[in-house]
Write a protein that holds these residues in place. Structure first.
Motif, mmCIF file in Angstrom:
data_model
loop_
_atom_site.group_PDB
_atom_site.id
_atom_site.type_symbol
_atom_site.label_atom_id
_atom_site.label_comp_id
_atom_site.label_asym_id
_atom_site.label_seq_id
_atom_site.Cartn_x
_atom_site.Cartn_y
_atom_site.Cartn_z
ATOM 1 N N LEU A 22 0.750 -1.353 -0.165
ATOM 2 C CA LEU A 22 -0.051 0.103 0.051
ATOM 3 C C LEU A 22 0.943 1.245 -0.019
ATOM 4 C CD1 LEU A 22 -2.593 1.511 0.261
ATOM 5 C CD2 LEU A 22 -2.446 1.031 2.747
ATOM 6 N N GLY A 23 2.035 1.219 0.635
ATOM 7 C CA GLY A 23 2.917 2.463 0.770
ATOM 8 C C GLY A 23 3.448 2.732 -0.433
ATOM 9 N N ASP A 24 3.872 1.712 -1.098
ATOM 10 C CA ASP A 24 4.388 1.994 -2.466
ATOM 11 C C ASP A 24 3.355 2.272 -3.624
ATOM 12 O OD1 ASP A 24 7.095 1.259 -2.009
ATOM 13 O OD2 ASP A 24 6.764 -0.835 -2.775
ATOM 14 N N PHE A 25 2.153 1.874 -3.419
ATOM 15 C CA PHE A 25 1.019 2.584 -4.394
ATOM 16 C C PHE A 25 0.705 3.902 -4.141
ATOM 17 C CE2 PHE A 25 -3.741 2.918 -4.829
ATOM 18 C CZ PHE A 25 -3.929 2.834 -6.118
ATOM 19 N N GLY A 46 7.128 8.993 5.861
ATOM 20 C CA GLY A 46 7.055 7.810 5.156
ATOM 21 C C GLY A 46 5.883 7.027 6.055
ATOM 22 N N GLN A 47 4.916 7.794 6.498
ATOM 23 C CA GLN A 47 3.845 7.173 7.206
ATOM 24 C C GLN A 47 2.448 7.940 6.793
ATOM 25 O OE1 GLN A 47 5.187 7.426 11.168
ATOM 26 N NE2 GLN A 47 4.327 9.541 11.418
ATOM 27 N N LEU A 48 1.383 7.130 7.109
ATOM 28 C CA LEU A 48 0.135 8.046 6.986
ATOM 29 C C LEU A 48 -0.130 9.108 7.941
ATOM 30 C CD1 LEU A 48 -2.488 4.769 6.759
ATOM 31 C CD2 LEU A 48 -1.260 6.361 4.765
ATOM 32 N N PHE A 49 -0.810 10.264 7.489
ATOM 33 C CA PHE A 49 -1.056 11.416 8.392
ATOM 34 C C PHE A 49 -1.925 11.015 9.710
ATOM 35 C CE2 PHE A 49 0.349 13.971 4.854
ATOM 36 C CZ PHE A 49 1.053 14.965 5.577
ATOM 37 N N GLU A 50 -1.693 11.245 10.719
ATOM 38 C CA GLU A 50 -2.522 11.068 11.800
ATOM 39 C C GLU A 50 -4.211 11.040 11.506
ATOM 40 O OE1 GLU A 50 -2.806 12.126 16.765
ATOM 41 O OE2 GLU A 50 -2.036 13.419 15.052
ATOM 42 N N HIS A 51 -4.778 10.196 12.006
ATOM 43 C CA HIS A 51 -6.102 10.004 11.881
ATOM 44 C C HIS A 51 -6.679 9.714 10.527
ATOM 45 C CE1 HIS A 51 -6.314 11.182 15.881
ATOM 46 N NE2 HIS A 51 -5.863 12.596 15.557
ATOM 47 N N VAL A 52 -5.886 9.129 9.566
ATOM 48 C CA VAL A 52 -6.120 8.696 8.271
ATOM 49 C C VAL A 52 -6.586 7.220 8.367
ATOM 50 C CG1 VAL A 52 -5.480 8.203 5.975
ATOM 51 C CG2 VAL A 52 -4.643 10.308 7.126
ATOM 52 N N SER A 53 -7.640 6.856 7.891
ATOM 53 C CA SER A 53 -8.225 5.465 7.828
ATOM 54 C C SER A 53 -8.020 4.824 6.409
ATOM 55 C CB SER A 53 -9.819 5.276 8.432
ATOM 56 O OG SER A 53 -9.733 5.891 9.831
ATOM 57 N N VAL A 54 -7.961 3.576 6.605
ATOM 58 C CA VAL A 54 -7.780 2.854 5.163
ATOM 59 C C VAL A 54 -8.665 1.779 5.171
ATOM 60 C CG1 VAL A 54 -6.138 1.431 3.723
ATOM 61 C CG2 VAL A 54 -5.203 3.652 4.969
ATOM 62 N N VAL A 55 -9.454 1.422 4.236
ATOM 63 C CA VAL A 55 -10.544 0.409 4.268
ATOM 64 C C VAL A 55 -10.064 -0.504 2.872
ATOM 65 C CG1 VAL A 55 -12.852 -0.248 3.956
ATOM 66 C CG2 VAL A 55 -12.336 1.793 5.112
ATOM 67 N N LEU A 61 -8.136 -1.128 7.950
ATOM 68 C CA LEU A 61 -6.952 -1.531 8.496
ATOM 69 C C LEU A 61 -6.358 -0.747 9.685
ATOM 70 C CD1 LEU A 61 -5.122 -1.889 4.984
ATOM 71 C CD2 LEU A 61 -6.242 -3.670 6.297
ATOM 72 N N GLY A 62 -6.064 -1.306 10.684
ATOM 73 C CA GLY A 62 -5.799 -0.688 12.006
ATOM 74 C C GLY A 62 -4.160 -0.722 12.518
ATOM 75 N N SER A 63 -3.359 -1.708 11.987
ATOM 76 C CA SER A 63 -2.203 -2.161 12.320
ATOM 77 C C SER A 63 -1.332 -0.730 11.851
ATOM 78 C CB SER A 63 -1.813 -3.294 11.924
ATOM 79 O OG SER A 63 -1.412 -3.271 10.629
ATOM 80 N N ALA A 64 -0.155 -0.881 12.750
ATOM 81 C CA ALA A 64 0.968 0.024 12.560
ATOM 82 C C ALA A 64 1.470 -0.330 11.231
ATOM 83 C CB ALA A 64 2.155 0.054 13.730
ATOM 84 N N ALA A 65 1.353 -1.400 10.870
ATOM 85 C CA ALA A 65 2.158 -1.804 9.577
ATOM 86 C C ALA A 65 1.265 -1.703 8.176
ATOM 87 C CB ALA A 65 2.519 -3.247 9.739
ATOM 88 N N VAL A 66 0.166 -0.716 8.218
ATOM 89 C CA VAL A 66 -0.889 -0.814 7.348
ATOM 90 C C VAL A 66 -0.137 -0.577 6.068
ATOM 91 C CG1 VAL A 66 -1.260 1.818 7.696
ATOM 92 C CG2 VAL A 66 -2.893 0.525 6.795
#
Length: 86
Positions: A22-25, A46-55, A61-66
């Motif tokens: 998902l990160g590369d995408f 190299g991380q999602l901004f705070e409070h961004v949710s991914v479905v 998805l809720g893990s730190a390794a999203v």
């Protein structure tokens, strides 16, 4: 803002060449759609901004390794940036 004329949402259909993280995408999306790099993915950290949710395929998805989640052609992603209201 995403889309045109200040629209706050954008619906995309993007090709995925084989399985990828998902990160590369998201990095590839940010190069095409700069708003992704300002409200979804913090490119410097190299991380999602705070409070961004991914479905991903109807699963939140809720893990730190999203960003390591594997995606492939035919998958569905919903990216929900932080929002508030009253």
């Amino acid at each position: 803002h995403f889309g045109t004329a200040g629209a706050a949402h954008l619906i995309l259909e993007e090709e995925v060449a084989g399985a990828q993280s998902l990160g590369d995408f998201l990095i590839s999306l940010a190069s095409k759609y700069p708003a992704v790099g300002t409200v979804i993915l913090d490119l410097d950290a190299g991380q999602l901004f705070e409070h961004v949710s991914v479905v991903h395929n109807d699963t939140v998805l809720g893990s730190a390794a999203v960003l390591e989640e594997r995606i492939e052609a035919g998958d569905s992603l919903v990216l929900l940036p932080a929002f508030s209201g009253g």
